[in-house]
Motif scaffolding. Structure first.
Motif: not given
Length: 159
Positions: A4-17, A86-91
């Motif tokens: 896994w990785n994390i990246r900074p969010a952008s305005a275009t991420d609002v709907e999927p989240v 992905l819940q319960g997988t340790g991520i």
């Protein structure tokens, strides 16, 4: 555990989240008699701040998000959602540990609220959060950074 990785969010991420939030929170909100499909999405859209939000990716695919909003006396951990598959997988544990390490390095307490009866509460308790207050819907928790390792500083000499 998947990579896994994390990246900074952008305005275009609002709907999927917003959509993921509705899916993840639905069971708890229904149990509490508070699920409204429009409201759950709108509340996220109204509070979304990409400057303090990260997108969680697994195999380069959207998997969740987490926000860490600075406040006067602490950082607020908010909008921590992970795809149900992905819940319960340790991520979630790994993401939370990474963020808390950053806060500990800065000596900053972390606050959050979790819905009453949510299984996520156990994750937060395992990471040192404890209950400050609660009401019929929310449990407000805080985690203070651990004391730095090493000897305590000596007091100034008395005169």
């Amino acid at each position: 555990m998947a990579d896994w990785n994390i990246r900074p969010a952008s305005a275009t991420d609002v709907e999927p989240v917003a959509e993921l939030r509705a899916v993840v929170m639905r069971p708890d909100l229904e149990r509490l008699g508070r699920y409204d499909p429009d409201r759950v999405r709108r509340r996220f859209r109204d509070a979304f701040d990409p400057a303090h939000t990260w997108i969680i990716e697994v195999a380069d695919t959207f998997a969740g998000c987490v926000a860490l909003r600075p406040a006067a006396d602490a950082h607020w951990l908010e909008h921590f959602y992970l795809a149900p598959r992905l819940q319960g997988t340790g991520i979630g544990t790994a993401v939370l540990g990474t963020l808390l390490t950053r806060c500990d390095h800065d000596g900053v307490p972390v606050r959050l609220n979790v819905l009453q009866g949510s299984p996520a509460r156990r994750l937060y308790e395992r990471h040192g959060f404890h209950v400050e207050t609660e009401d019929p819907v929310d449990v407000f928790m805080v985690r203070t950074p651990p004391r730095p390792a090493g000897p305590l500083p000596l007091p100034p000499p008395s005169k």
